[in-house]
Design an enzyme around this catalytic site. Structure first.
Site, mmCIF file in Angstrom:
data_model
loop_
_atom_site.group_PDB
_atom_site.id
_atom_site.type_symbol
_atom_site.label_atom_id
_atom_site.label_comp_id
_atom_site.label_asym_id
_atom_site.label_seq_id
_atom_site.Cartn_x
_atom_site.Cartn_y
_atom_site.Cartn_z
ATOM 1 N NE ARG A 95 -25.901 202.234 42.477
ATOM 2 C CZ ARG A 95 -26.886 202.210 42.502
ATOM 3 N NH1 ARG A 95 -28.013 203.114 42.363
ATOM 4 N NH2 ARG A 95 -27.737 200.713 42.845
ATOM 5 C CG HIS A 122 -27.178 196.232 40.707
ATOM 6 N ND1 HIS A 122 -26.235 196.369 41.804
ATOM 7 C CD2 HIS A 122 -28.346 196.749 40.751
ATOM 8 C CE1 HIS A 122 -27.355 197.269 42.490
ATOM 9 N NE2 HIS A 122 -28.275 197.368 42.216
ATOM 10 C CD GLN A 125 -31.740 194.345 43.348
ATOM 11 O OE1 GLN A 125 -31.723 195.746 43.625
ATOM 12 N NE2 GLN A 125 -32.564 193.697 43.698
ATOM 13 C CG ASP A 213 -33.056 196.505 35.223
ATOM 14 O OD1 ASP A 213 -33.691 197.762 35.704
ATOM 15 O OD2 ASP A 213 -31.725 196.819 34.976
ATOM 16 C CB CYS A 253 -33.293 195.452 40.347
ATOM 17 S SG CYS A 253 -33.155 196.240 38.699
ATOM 18 N NE ARG A 281 -29.749 195.386 46.829
ATOM 19 C CZ ARG A 281 -29.270 196.536 46.239
ATOM 20 N NH1 ARG A 281 -30.227 197.254 45.305
ATOM 21 N NH2 ARG A 281 -28.006 196.884 46.265
HETATM 22 N N1 CP Z 1 -32.201 198.484 42.909
HETATM 23 C C1 CP Z 1 -31.313 199.612 43.113
HETATM 24 O O1 CP Z 1 -30.079 199.242 43.056
HETATM 25 O O2 CP Z 1 -31.908 200.560 43.601
HETATM 26 P P1 CP Z 1 -31.334 201.849 43.662
HETATM 27 O O3 CP Z 1 -30.766 202.366 42.331
HETATM 28 O O4 CP Z 1 -32.137 202.775 44.108
HETATM 29 O O5 CP Z 1 -29.971 201.784 44.533
HETATM 30 N N1 NVA Z 2 -29.895 198.438 34.971
HETATM 31 C C1 NVA Z 2 -30.256 199.571 36.021
HETATM 32 C C2 NVA Z 2 -30.525 198.862 37.460
HETATM 33 C C3 NVA Z 2 -30.780 199.976 38.470
HETATM 34 C C4 NVA Z 2 -30.771 199.284 39.728
HETATM 35 C C5 NVA Z 2 -29.450 200.653 35.874
HETATM 36 O O1 NVA Z 2 -28.106 200.301 35.879
HETATM 37 O O2 NVA Z 2 -29.880 201.826 35.737
#
Ligand code: CP
Ligand code: NVA
Length: 297
Positions: A95, A122, A125, A213, A253, A281
């Protein structure tokens, strides 16, 4: 060996196969005696736990590496960290802030790199989202997904995942927050171009699934106040949900900001499937890892 940096790394048949593998409650132990490095530059409630559990369910050992330890490009280069971890593990999940980081990892890695969220995508997800929609509505092909909000990492991965599954995506974003031509071009090439509209009501009209989102993603905290103003009128509320198809699902998400991108009565209401979505997930991650370990040459 294959990497999974966004959903468009897959062919439609491969995505469908991963969804089927995700539904296998007794998967073969393809990670027995093996490790999975999970590298995080940003926080996570779902992705880390879901992926760790998926690794365990496949017989493997997850190694969480948090932001303080990573020091990507500070303590040592992204490439050197990747080469090191690939020496111990069968797969590396990451990440990251910049999407170029996962691309750099993929360029030198001898094991698959899985994007666990970048500023552009992402995809794990999005696989869970498809799993949720299929479980709830019985199929994917021919459905319409309406996305209300920022044309961000989530929207991009959804566009590919939906398009590759035969779903139509309509997206409504405030001016300046939609997909740019440079985003749309590769989507068009894969037959995954969403229909962009300016009004949330237009996107949602008759849709089978309504998705939103956060207005400010991780790394955009300094813009949060400006975005709150710019996104006024883009809250998914009950009036908007009433324009969707009867029985339409609401998905998010998460994390969610009630009162901003979604009204509490929607996310906590009877059309919301955000908790099965969050649970999926883990199943989606397991299906993906199983496919990467077992079915890719
Ligand atoms: N939806 C998602 O990726 O959640 P987190 O940021 O908590 O991992
Ligand atoms: N768009 C959001 C998604 C979180 C799961 C972010 O990048 O923070």
């Amino acid at each position: 060996m294959r990497h999974f940096l966004d959903a468009d790394d897959l062919q439609p048949s491969e995505l469908a196969r991963i969804l089927n593998l995700a539904a296998d409650p007794k998967p073969p132990q393809v990670l027995a005696g093996k490790g999975a490095a999970l590298l995080f530059e940003k926080p996570s409630a779902r992705t880390r736990s879901a992926t760790e559990m998926a690794v365990v369910q496949l017989g493997g050992h997850p190694i969480y590496i948090g932001p303080a330890e990573v020091g990507l490009d500070q303590r040592e280069t992204v490439e050197d960290v990747t080469r090191t971890l690939a020496g111990y593990t069968a797969v590396i999940g990451a990440r990251v802030f910049a999407h170029s980081t996962v691309e750099r990892m993929a360029a030198v890695s001898s094991v698959p790199i899985v994007n666990l969220l970048s500023d552009q995508a992402h995809p794990t997800q999005a696989v869970a989202d498809l799993l949720t929609i299929r479980a709830e509505l019985g199929h994917l092909e021919g459905l319409t997904l309406a996305y209300v909000g920022d044309a961000n990492n989530m929207a991009r991965s959804l566009a590919y995942a939906a398009g590759l599954s035969g779903m139509a995506l309509r997206i409504a974003s405030p001016e300046g927050y939609g997909f740019k031509e440079s985003d749309l071009r590769p989507m068009r090439r894969r037959g995954c171009e969403p229909v962009q509209v300016s009004k949330p009501a237009e996107a949602v009209s008759g849709a089978d699934v309504v998705y939103t989102d956060v207005w400010a993603s991780m790394g955009q905290e300094a813009e949060a106040e400006k975005r709150r103003q710019d996104f006024a009128g883009f809250t998914v509320n009950r009036a908007l949900m009433a324009r969707a198809a009867p029985g339409a699902l609401f998905l998010h998400c998460l994390p969610a900001h009630r009162g901003e991108e979604v009204e509490a009565r929607v996310i906590d209401g009877d059309r919301s499937r955000v908790w099965p979505q969050a649970a999926n997930r883990m199943h989606a991650a397991r299906g993906l890892l199983l496919w990467l370990m077992e079915e890719v040459d």
